[in-house]
Design an enzyme around this catalytic site. Structure first.
Site, mmCIF file in Angstrom:
data_model
loop_
_atom_site.group_PDB
_atom_site.id
_atom_site.type_symbol
_atom_site.label_atom_id
_atom_site.label_comp_id
_atom_site.label_asym_id
_atom_site.label_seq_id
_atom_site.Cartn_x
_atom_site.Cartn_y
_atom_site.Cartn_z
ATOM 1 N N LYS A 1 0.734 -1.345 -0.056
ATOM 2 C CA LYS A 1 -0.138 -0.056 0.015
ATOM 3 C C LYS A 1 1.083 1.444 0.030
ATOM 4 C CE LYS A 1 -2.590 -1.012 3.831
ATOM 5 N NZ LYS A 1 -1.966 -2.427 4.104
ATOM 6 N N ARG B 1 -9.476 0.900 8.527
ATOM 7 C CA ARG B 1 -9.100 -0.699 8.872
ATOM 8 C C ARG B 1 -10.272 -1.215 9.547
ATOM 9 N NH1 ARG B 1 -3.741 0.382 8.513
ATOM 10 N NH2 ARG B 1 -2.164 -1.424 8.960
ATOM 11 N N ARG C 1 11.523 -7.194 4.491
ATOM 12 C CA ARG C 1 11.418 -5.827 4.516
ATOM 13 C C ARG C 1 12.434 -5.228 5.576
ATOM 14 N NH1 ARG C 1 5.912 -2.388 4.834
ATOM 15 N NH2 ARG C 1 5.767 -3.178 6.859
ATOM 16 N N ARG D 1 11.490 -3.334 11.001
ATOM 17 C CA ARG D 1 10.469 -2.686 11.777
ATOM 18 C C ARG D 1 10.244 -3.653 12.809
ATOM 19 N NH1 ARG D 1 5.623 -0.641 8.002
ATOM 20 N NH2 ARG D 1 4.327 -1.488 9.753
ATOM 21 N N ARG E 1 -0.984 -9.527 13.122
ATOM 22 C CA ARG E 1 -1.218 -8.298 12.278
ATOM 23 C C ARG E 1 -2.305 -9.066 10.987
ATOM 24 N NH1 ARG E 1 3.873 -5.863 10.379
ATOM 25 N NH2 ARG E 1 2.629 -4.674 8.657
#
Ligand code: ADP
Ligand code: ZN
Length: 207
Positions: free
Chosen positions: A14, A86, A120, A153, A164
């Site tokens: 996103k 969300r 990531r 992260r 998540r």
């Protein structure tokens, strides 16, 4: 002016897609994840409130998010919302102060997002995002743009990613159906290179 919502699981891309689409269509890019991370980094009251939820992979409470987005939108039009709404409650709250014209759903399967989030890395100094497999930095561990040290992260740790994704399935996935019922949903296959996905989204949104 068109107001657009970008939906999709964590790791769907996103942020990357939103940045390109917003630049091309001249929209204001509002990433609630980026705003929250900035509040946490600055140690603000909102940041202190949000930090625990984010580290656990849980959602920050709806009323907090609604107040935050409302303040940032501040009556503007031509907004691209990335990471918001969300939950159905957030969508209902949003509809009271901003008309949503189009909703882009970046469809990516669970095994793919888990793979992406694990590889990531981000630069905390300038915000650049890398992927060890598909977009590695030139010098391992160093940011191409500013030379800063790259980190993972905290919420990209495997157990938090799993949480998540569960939260996404339970709270956010129903938004796909919600916006489809309103005739606003545009589904795009997000499991392709960012350039291809971004140009599909731009094409679909162009007036
Ligand atoms: P991702 O989409 O990859 O999960 P984000 O950067 O959008 O990551 O969000 C990171 C975290 O920030 C979320 O896991 C959540 O804790 C919090 N957050 C962001 N947007 C919202 C929102 N609209 N409602 C509640 N919490 C949010
Ligand atoms: Zn950097």
């Amino acid at each position: 002016m068109t107001n657009v919502v970008l939906l999709g699981p964590p790791g769907a891309g996103k942020g990357t897609i939103a940045a390109r689409v917003a630049a091309e269509l001249d929209l204001l890019h509002l990433s609630t994840g980026d705003v929250l991370r900035d509040e946490v980094a600055r140690g603000t009251e909102l940041g202190q409130l949000a930090q625990g939820f984010m580290e656990r992979g849980e959602l920050v409470p709806d009323h907090v998010m609604l107040a935050m987005v409302r303040e940032r939108v501040n009556g503007r039009e031509g907004v691209l919302l990335d990471g918001f709404p969300r939950t159905l409650a957030q969508a209902e709250g949003l509809a009271r102060f901003l008309p949503v014209h189009a909703v882009v759903y970046l469809a990516v399967r669970k095994d793919e997002v888990v793979r992406r989030l694990g590889s990531r890395r981000v630069c905390p100094s300038c915000g650049a995002v890398y992927n060890l497999v598909t977009q590695p930095p030139e010098v391992p561990g160093r940011c191409d743009r500013c030379g800063g040290g790259l980190i993972q992260r905290a919420d990209d740790a495997p157990d938090v990613v799993a949480r998540r994704y569960e939260v996404y399935e339970r709270d956010s996935r129903p938004l796909v159906e919600h916006y489809a019922r309103q005739g606003k949903l545009i589904t795009v296959d997000g499991a392709r290179p960012p350039d291809v996905v971004a140009s599909d989204v731009i094409e679909a949104l162009r007036p």
